[in-house]
Design a protein around this motif. Structure first.
Motif, PDB file in Angstrom:
ATOM      1  N   TYR A 139       0.831  -1.594  -0.009  1.00 23.06           N
ATOM      2  CA  TYR A 139      -0.024   0.026   0.036  1.00 23.06           C
ATOM      3  C   TYR A 139       0.903   1.240   0.026  1.00 23.06           C
ATOM      4  N   ASN A 140       2.026   1.315   0.559  1.00 14.92           N
ATOM      5  CA  ASN A 140       2.882   2.418   0.718  1.00 14.92           C
ATOM      6  C   ASN A 140       3.327   3.018  -0.405  1.00 14.92           C
ATOM      7  N   VAL A 141       3.539   2.462  -1.558  1.00 15.06           N
ATOM      8  CA  VAL A 141       3.768   2.988  -2.634  1.00 15.06           C
ATOM      9  C   VAL A 141       2.811   4.074  -3.339  1.00 15.06           C
TER      10      VAL A 141
ATOM     11  N   GLU B  24      -2.226  20.715   4.443  1.00 14.68           N
ATOM     12  CA  GLU B  24      -1.910  20.174   5.699  1.00 14.68           C
ATOM     13  C   GLU B  24      -1.376  18.438   5.582  1.00 14.68           C
ATOM     14  N   TYR B  25      -0.621  18.108   6.237  1.00 20.21           N
ATOM     15  CA  TYR B  25       0.069  16.817   6.308  1.00 20.21           C
ATOM     16  C   TYR B  25      -0.061  16.186   7.512  1.00 20.21           C
ATOM     17  N   GLN B  26      -0.017  14.886   7.170  1.00 23.93           N
ATOM     18  CA  GLN B  26       0.215  13.651   8.371  1.00 23.93           C
ATOM     19  C   GLN B  26       1.408  12.630   7.912  1.00 23.93           C
TER      20      GLN B  26
ATOM     21  N   PRO C  52      10.139   6.834   7.365  1.00 27.13           N
ATOM     22  CA  PRO C  52       9.126   7.745   7.474  1.00 27.13           C
ATOM     23  C   PRO C  52       8.501   8.025   6.320  1.00 27.13           C
ATOM     24  N   LYS C  53       7.044   8.331   6.478  1.00 30.77           N
ATOM     25  CA  LYS C  53       6.215   8.518   5.379  1.00 30.77           C
ATOM     26  C   LYS C  53       5.308   9.602   5.816  1.00 30.77           C
ATOM     27  N   THR C  54       5.152  10.447   4.783  1.00 32.30           N
ATOM     28  CA  THR C  54       4.437  11.640   5.123  1.00 32.30           C
ATOM     29  C   THR C  54       3.339  12.217   3.932  1.00 32.30           C
ATOM     30  N   TYR C  55       2.107  12.283   4.211  1.00 26.74           N
ATOM     31  CA  TYR C  55       1.054  12.570   2.862  1.00 26.74           C
ATOM     32  C   TYR C  55       0.972  14.212   3.228  1.00 26.74           C
TER      33      TYR C  55
END
Length: 397
Positions: free
Chosen positions: A303-305, A360-362, A391-394
């Motif tokens: 999913y992380n792609v 905004e990001y999370q 780490p992963k930020t959207y």
């Protein structure tokens, strides 16, 4: 049982003369809508089907899929592996309107209750019977659609805003799977300014080769034929569909909607259902906590792609957070740490940032030693974090 259900809850029966408008239901109070029609619970002796409504702001909608196990064959059904009555929830977790830390206390909540044992997507009459000799019947798709169609009526009668300022689809356990199955249809059916999908506590680790057959046997393919994209439907009828294929498709189709998974690293209920499915299907499947967490990481790495996938991982075995007050005390360290020993946001703060406003990001949350992918399947640890996930930020577009 029907009279017992409504003797202890405020009920409204949908009829040709009464459509149970949202505007007539008391704000912040629980009401049950009894839709009738094809809806039903799994046994002839079960309660009548109903869904739960807690009115709030008309422009903020949270559709919640209730958990309650699964019944996929005669053994699991007679073994009591699923909830068989419609049981509304009390004021806990996200349903607690008076908890100061509840980020959803203003939302109108439609709680799709679960008593069909089919991940909210089935349509099948089984060859085996209940205790009264009546065939076991699973109508999760009809039950879900009754709530969605009622919501569409509320748009038409002015009880619900035609365009939602905020729209959330959430669910725990079997309801997490329901959330994933219905995400695309719900996002396309309603108009919204910002939205989020929040599946809680079922990442979908199944014994190899079982998902396609289970979905087919539940009648999901025929029930959701007009709801699934054509490629998903074709995989379903060929008995090769997985919940991972569904979710990957929807992550891609809705790239501006965060899919924010909540998951314990070694969720004991998910592990037990993995074993039970394997045993009843004659596979003799067993999985250790270490193997379960490694398999969960493989799914999440897939999913992380997609930029819009995030997850909040919690050390330990806890199953489900959002319908419980543990939602307010959970952090990445444990379900009760309450932010004492973590540098990350506690769960309700993290979850409450969704849906995000533009720019905004999370970020994904995980506490533990970072390990690279080649070590994941052999690790004896169940607290590490995969370098392939963080780490992963959207950032919201």
């Amino acid at each position: 049982k029907e009279s017992n259900l409504c003797s202890t809850n405020k009920c409204c029966n949908i009829t040709s003369d009464s459509r149970c408008p949202l505007m007539k239901l008391p704000r912040d109070k629980s009401s049950l809508i009894v839709p009738g029609g094809e809806t039903r619970c799994i046994f002839s002796t079960s309660t009548q089907y109903a869904f739960q409504v807690i009115p709030g702001d008309t422009d903020k909608l949270l559709v919640y899929f209730q958990g309650g196990g699964a019944c996929w064959d005669e053994t699991s059904t007679k073994g009591g592996f699923c909830t068989t009555d419609a049981v509304p929830t009390g004021p806990e977790g996200i349903f607690n309107r008076y908890e100061a830390d509840n980020p959803y206390h203003l939302y109108t909540i439609v709680h799709i209750l679960y008593c069909s044992g089919d991940m909210h997507g089935g349509d099948v009459t089984r060859s085996y019977t209940d205790a009264s000799g009546v065939p076991v019947t699973q109508k999760g798709a009809a039950n879900t659609l009754s709530a969605i169609n009622w919501l569409l009526e509320q748009k038409e009668n002015g009880s619900l805003s035609p365009t939602l300022s905020s729209f959330i689809v959430m669910g725990c356990s079997a309801g997490s799977l329901g959330t994933q199955l219905w995400a695309d249809y719900l996002l396309k059916t309603f108009k919204w300014n910002k939205a989020a999908i929040i599946p809680d506590s079922y990442i979908g680790v199944f014994p190899t080769g079982t998902q396609g057959q289970l979905l087919y046997d539940f009648g999901v393919c025929s029930a959701l034929q007009n709801i699934f994209p054509s490629n998903i439907y074709n995989q379903c009828v060929n008995k090769v569909l997985t919940i991972q294929e569904v979710t990957q498709n929807y992550l891609s189709l809705h790239s501006t909607v965060p899919f924010s998974f909540i998951q314990s690293k070694i969720d004991n209920v998910q592990i037990q259902f993995y074993i039970a499915i394997g045993q009843t299907l004659g596979l003799g499947s067993y999985i250790t906590p270490e193997e379960f967490y490694a398999a969960s990481n493989v799914i999440m790495e897939g999913y992380n792609v997609y930029s819009n996938f995030l997850t909040y991982l919690v050390n330990g075995q806890q199953h489900c957070f959002t319908p419980m007050d543990l939602f307010f005390t959970s952090d990445a360290i444990s379900a009760t740490d309450d932010g004492k020993t973590t540098s990350y946001q506690v769960m309700d703060e993290w979850s409450g940032t969704f849906p995000l406003k533009p720019r905004e990001y999370q970020s994904t949350v995980c506490e533990g030693e970072l390990q690279s992918g080649e070590f994941l399947n052999t690790s004896a640890s169940t607290t590490y974090c995969s370098k392939n996930l963080i780490p992963k930020t959207y950032t919201q577009k």
